[in-house]
Design a protein around this motif. Sequence first.
Motif, PDB file in Angstrom:
ATOM      1  N   ASP A   2       0.990  -1.271  -0.136  1.00 37.82           N
ATOM      2  CA  ASP A   2      -0.027   0.123  -0.024  1.00 37.82           C
ATOM      3  C   ASP A   2       0.764   1.284  -0.274  1.00 37.82           C
ATOM      4  O   ASP A   2       0.357   2.517   0.043  1.00 37.82           O
ATOM      5  CB  ASP A   2      -0.912  -0.036   1.289  1.00 37.82           C
ATOM      6  N   LYS A   3       2.180   0.900   0.175  1.00 37.64           N
ATOM      7  CA  LYS A   3       3.067   2.210  -0.177  1.00 37.64           C
ATOM      8  C   LYS A   3       3.180   2.725  -1.604  1.00 37.64           C
ATOM      9  O   LYS A   3       3.420   2.063  -2.253  1.00 37.64           O
ATOM     10  CB  LYS A   3       4.359   1.830   0.521  1.00 37.64           C
ATOM     11  N   ARG A  56      -5.034   6.341   0.176  1.00 42.31           N
ATOM     12  CA  ARG A  56      -6.051   6.406   1.014  1.00 42.31           C
ATOM     13  C   ARG A  56      -6.047   5.124   1.881  1.00 42.31           C
ATOM     14  O   ARG A  56      -6.428   5.153   3.016  1.00 42.31           O
ATOM     15  CB  ARG A  56      -7.372   6.145  -0.023  1.00 42.31           C
ATOM     16  N   GLN A  58      -3.349   3.798   3.167  1.00 40.82           N
ATOM     17  CA  GLN A  58      -2.395   4.207   4.206  1.00 40.82           C
ATOM     18  C   GLN A  58      -3.095   4.645   5.296  1.00 40.82           C
ATOM     19  O   GLN A  58      -2.681   4.703   6.689  1.00 40.82           O
ATOM     20  CB  GLN A  58      -1.279   5.044   3.631  1.00 40.82           C
ATOM     21  N   ARG A  59      -4.295   5.762   4.944  1.00 41.82           N
ATOM     22  CA  ARG A  59      -4.916   6.358   6.009  1.00 41.82           C
ATOM     23  C   ARG A  59      -5.904   5.606   6.762  1.00 41.82           C
ATOM     24  O   ARG A  59      -6.348   5.652   7.753  1.00 41.82           O
ATOM     25  CB  ARG A  59      -5.568   7.748   5.631  1.00 41.82           C
ATOM     26  N   GLN A  60      -6.176   4.202   6.132  1.00 44.35           N
ATOM     27  CA  GLN A  60      -7.311   3.392   6.694  1.00 44.35           C
ATOM     28  C   GLN A  60      -6.865   2.836   7.990  1.00 44.35           C
ATOM     29  O   GLN A  60      -5.764   2.000   7.960  1.00 44.35           O
ATOM     30  CB  GLN A  60      -7.533   2.319   5.786  1.00 44.35           C
ATOM     31  N   SER A  61      -7.928   2.480   8.939  1.00 46.92           N
ATOM     32  CA  SER A  61      -7.472   2.058  10.104  1.00 46.92           C
ATOM     33  C   SER A  61      -8.673   1.233  10.450  1.00 46.92           C
ATOM     34  O   SER A  61      -9.813   1.674  10.690  1.00 46.92           O
ATOM     35  CB  SER A  61      -7.289   3.107  11.233  1.00 46.92           C
ATOM     36  N   LEU A  62      -8.450  -0.027  10.536  1.00 49.79           N
ATOM     37  CA  LEU A  62      -9.656  -1.295  10.749  1.00 49.79           C
ATOM     38  C   LEU A  62      -9.631  -1.736  12.194  1.00 49.79           C
ATOM     39  O   LEU A  62      -8.379  -2.073  12.521  1.00 49.79           O
ATOM     40  CB  LEU A  62      -9.434  -2.283   9.707  1.00 49.79           C
ATOM     41  N   ARG A  63     -10.661  -1.780  12.932  1.00 49.42           N
ATOM     42  CA  ARG A  63     -10.726  -2.222  14.002  1.00 49.42           C
ATOM     43  C   ARG A  63     -11.418  -3.661  13.855  1.00 49.42           C
ATOM     44  O   ARG A  63     -10.923  -4.710  13.977  1.00 49.42           O
ATOM     45  CB  ARG A  63     -11.480  -1.468  15.232  1.00 49.42           C
TER      46      ARG A  63
END
Length: 245
Positions: A2-3, A56, A58-63
Motif C-alpha cells: 500500500d506504499k 487512501r 495508508q490512512r485506513q485504520s480497521l478495528r
Amino acid sequence: MDKVTFKDWLFALIGLLFTLSSLLIIQKDFNTGITTLVFFGACFAVAVHIIVRKLRLQRQSLRTVTVVGGEPIHASKKRIALLGIGMLAFGSTLMLFQPDDNRVFYGITLLIALTGAVLLVGLFSGRLAKTYIQFDPSGFTFGYPKGNVSIPWEAITDLYRGEIHNNQAVFLSVAAENILVAPASYLAKVNKQMASSRKWTGADFVIMTSTYGIDAPVLMAAIERYITQPEARAELLAQRKLSED
C-alpha cells in the motif's frame, strides 16, 4: 503493497509529460498527436488512480469489520460500465486515429475495443450482474450465473491479499473436498476454474475487490474474522433475520 513507490510516481510523471507533449504533436501531426494523447492520458489517469488509492489505504485504520449475513454483494454495475465504456472508447479512438497502417497495432486496439463491448453487453444482458459474493454463518459463497460455490469457513486453508496488474485482490486457498457446489453438474467447471487459478495465481479463488467496490484490506479483515472467530459467525445469521423482519 500500500506504499506509494518511486515507480508509481515515475509512471505518473512519464504519463503527464507525454500527455502534455501530445498537445504540441497535434499541431504538426493530428493523428499521431491524438493517439499519443489518448494512450498516455489513459496511462497518466491509471497512475494517478493507483497513487490516490494507496494514499487512501495508508490512512485506513480497521478495528472490527462486520457484514450483513445472507445478502449477496453483487459486482458493481457502475464500475463494470465505466471499464467497458473506457476500453471501448480507448480502443476505438486508437483504431480511428492510428498514424499508419499497422496491422498489429490495429489488431491490439480492436481487441481492446471488443473487450469493452463484451463487458457492456454482459452488463446490460444481466449476465455479469449475477456475479456476487456472500457471507453466511456456514461459510463464504461465490455466486456465478450458472451456479454457486459455498466454502465452509473451516475449509479456507490460506488467505492473503495482493495485486494483479496493480489491481487489489484477495486470494483464497481451500480444501477442495469440502466445498459445496450447486447444482452438482457445476462441479466439473468449478474444479477446472480452480485448477486454472492455482496455475496462474497460486490460489484456488481470487477476488478482484474493486469489482465489488470494496477495499482489499476490508474484505480480507472480514473473511479472516469469521475464520478465526467462530463465535462471530452467529451475527451473520442474526443480521440476516433482522433484515427479513
